[in-house]
Enzyme design. Sequence first.
Site, PDB file in Angstrom:
ATOM      1  N   GLN A   2       0.827  -1.200   0.000  1.00  0.00           N
ATOM      2  CA  GLN A   2       0.000   0.000   0.000  1.00  0.00           C
ATOM      3  C   GLN A   2       0.868   1.259   0.000  1.00  0.00           C
ATOM      4  OE1 GLN A   2      -2.929  -0.004   3.092  1.00  0.00           O
ATOM      5  NE2 GLN A   2      -3.533   2.124   2.744  1.00  0.00           N
ATOM      6  N   CYS A   8      -6.536   0.329   1.528  1.00  0.00           N
ATOM      7  CA  CYS A   8      -6.176  -1.025   1.975  1.00  0.00           C
ATOM      8  C   CYS A   8      -7.274  -2.020   1.624  1.00  0.00           C
ATOM      9  CB  CYS A   8      -5.885  -1.045   3.470  1.00  0.00           C
ATOM     10  SG  CYS A   8      -7.291  -0.606   4.526  1.00  0.00           S
ATOM     11  N   HIS A 163      -7.958  -1.189   9.803  1.00  0.00           N
ATOM     12  CA  HIS A 163      -7.170  -1.674   8.674  1.00  0.00           C
ATOM     13  C   HIS A 163      -7.736  -3.002   8.176  1.00  0.00           C
ATOM     14  CE1 HIS A 163      -3.676  -1.694   6.132  1.00  0.00           C
ATOM     15  NE2 HIS A 163      -3.146  -2.763   6.681  1.00  0.00           N
ATOM     16  N   ASN A 187      -0.766  -8.370   5.589  1.00  0.00           N
ATOM     17  CA  ASN A 187      -0.986  -6.940   5.753  1.00  0.00           C
ATOM     18  C   ASN A 187      -0.628  -6.232   4.441  1.00  0.00           C
ATOM     19  OD1 ASN A 187      -0.903  -4.217   6.396  1.00  0.00           O
ATOM     20  ND2 ASN A 187       0.216  -4.500   8.311  1.00  0.00           N
ATOM     21  N   TRP A 189       0.261  -3.419   3.800  1.00  0.00           N
ATOM     22  CA  TRP A 189       1.416  -2.535   3.917  1.00  0.00           C
ATOM     23  C   TRP A 189       2.706  -3.238   3.508  1.00  0.00           C
ATOM     24  CZ3 TRP A 189       0.564   0.136   9.367  1.00  0.00           C
ATOM     25  CH2 TRP A 189      -0.543   0.994   9.258  1.00  0.00           C
TER      26      TRP A 189
END
Length: 594
Positions: A2, A8, A163, A187, A189
């Site tokens: 991301q 997200c 998230h 995740n 991220w």
Amino acid sequence: MQGALGDCWVLAALGALTVDRQFLAHLLPNNQGFKMHYSGIFHFRFWQFGEWVDVVIDDRLPFLHGKYLCVQPRSSNEFWPSLLEKAYAKLKGSYQNLHSGFISEAFVDFTGGVNLGFSMRNDSFDLQNILRGAAKSNSLMASIIYNSEGSDQELENGLVAGHAYTLTGIKKVSYMNGWEYLIRLWNPWGSGEWNGRWSDKSREWEKIDVTWRKRLNIPMEDGEFWMSLKDFEQHFDHIYICNLTPIFLEFNDPPQPWRRTMYVGPWIKGSMESRGLIYETIFKNPPCLVTVRESDRFSTSCNVLASLIQKPCGRQIMLKRDTIPAYIMIQKVDPKILEDGLPNSFLYQSRTEDLSSDLIALHDVSFRGTLNPGTYLLIPYFMRTDRELDFILRVYQRSTDYADEVNNSRAEDMPTFDSRITHDDTYENIFARYCNKTSEIEASQLQKLLNEVVLKDESISVKGEGFSLDACRAILLLMDLNVNGKLNLKEFKSLWKHLDTYKNLFRENDLSSSGSLNISSLQNAVEKAGFQVSHAMLKLMVLRYGDSERINFSSFVCCMIRFEMVTKAFRNLNKDGRGVYVGEEDWLQIIMSS
């Protein structure tokens, strides 16, 4: 990974797509790249309000200070996530419109399937079995942790509130004289992982079999991690599951097909008042009739699922702020009443069996329930009077007799709909999913089928790029008894039996789960198939179909089909047991077709 954009929810959905590439293949059409005939454009397909929409973009991506402004690829030559995000932003109107959204919406837009959400705090459901059913059916899964403040908040346990995470796997492992279910999450991220039980460096890994530890626990700071089912249920708030049908709800009963009926129509302006329904106009809105038979009773908690999608009239884009609280009313009716039309007093006199307890402001609202045998009227319910909008109502029925059609002829304003029979994994249903309009399978369709169905079998380890188009042409020619370059259902049945045999042989001889066989393992597999081969022939097989030392599954299948068909041809010609004499034409046909 991301970027600066708060999308997200999109990245979590994309992460789920990479787990099962059958969905990704439709979203991202083939034959696109930077090599031959490159023109600087790409196109993607998204499901919007009942149809697939093609979105074309150029190859320019937004950068800021030398970095991708939005999604950041993991490697320097990986572009498809950034390009797909750009195409989705174009579909939604802008990158800004991707900031904060619903995973359920992305799932449906990317697959055309049905999404179902489960609340860990409010719903009563069997999480373990739901997740097992979802994993077994290759469903897309994602989960979120709510944050009342709205923005992302990193917690002490390594998780992030506010998230979205992708669920990438579920495993049952032997632990401490018992069993433990583990959930693998990612995740978006690309970093930031759970640091509790079963995290990368936790001591729990030291107490399980070393083989499983090496296979599952690969410590890397890549955003992917394991946690126990108990911890997952405690720390996450909501889980979303999506597939082409609600097959993930079948975790105990024998698989049964789900029939989908789709209704498309407008919601008439003025058919609602702030205090409730306007009974004089409610039936101007197209109702949906559902018939549940006695044979449609199942022991699971759901035999009907309805998905309601809304959109503003006159435009394709449905933004988060546009959604209206929606609901579905369902009422049992006497089929005799429908012959003369429903009276205005019907809703006053009938008992409502709601599939949801609350009005929900989402782009796609799904409800599930168990209905007793009878005929039911489903009515979409929107809590606004001043706006006219279009909607799509998809009804999925789990039925033992999916050939029967829902009777929709008695409602005067009933819209046209398409009723599509979805699948279980019998060879007939797999054939139906991939065949052309003449009920035959060509080489390109066979390639898609083999790569999306056969190679997704979790009982075998897969290595390599899968079945090539040339390999599928060769397989098709060997199995094509009519010599027309296509497989009919009978010919496909024969191929499917061969594939089951080869899967079992490969799995039994790939003892290390490496995804390939050496010469010794190949010899065992060939002999178990009923053939005796020399060492020289084995070396030739591996040289022709492998990498001189090992052979992967797709190459093993091609090799075995060719070997078996050519052997059979020889034995048919060798009638006196002394050998074979063939003319030039027969010889050339055997060689060219094999």
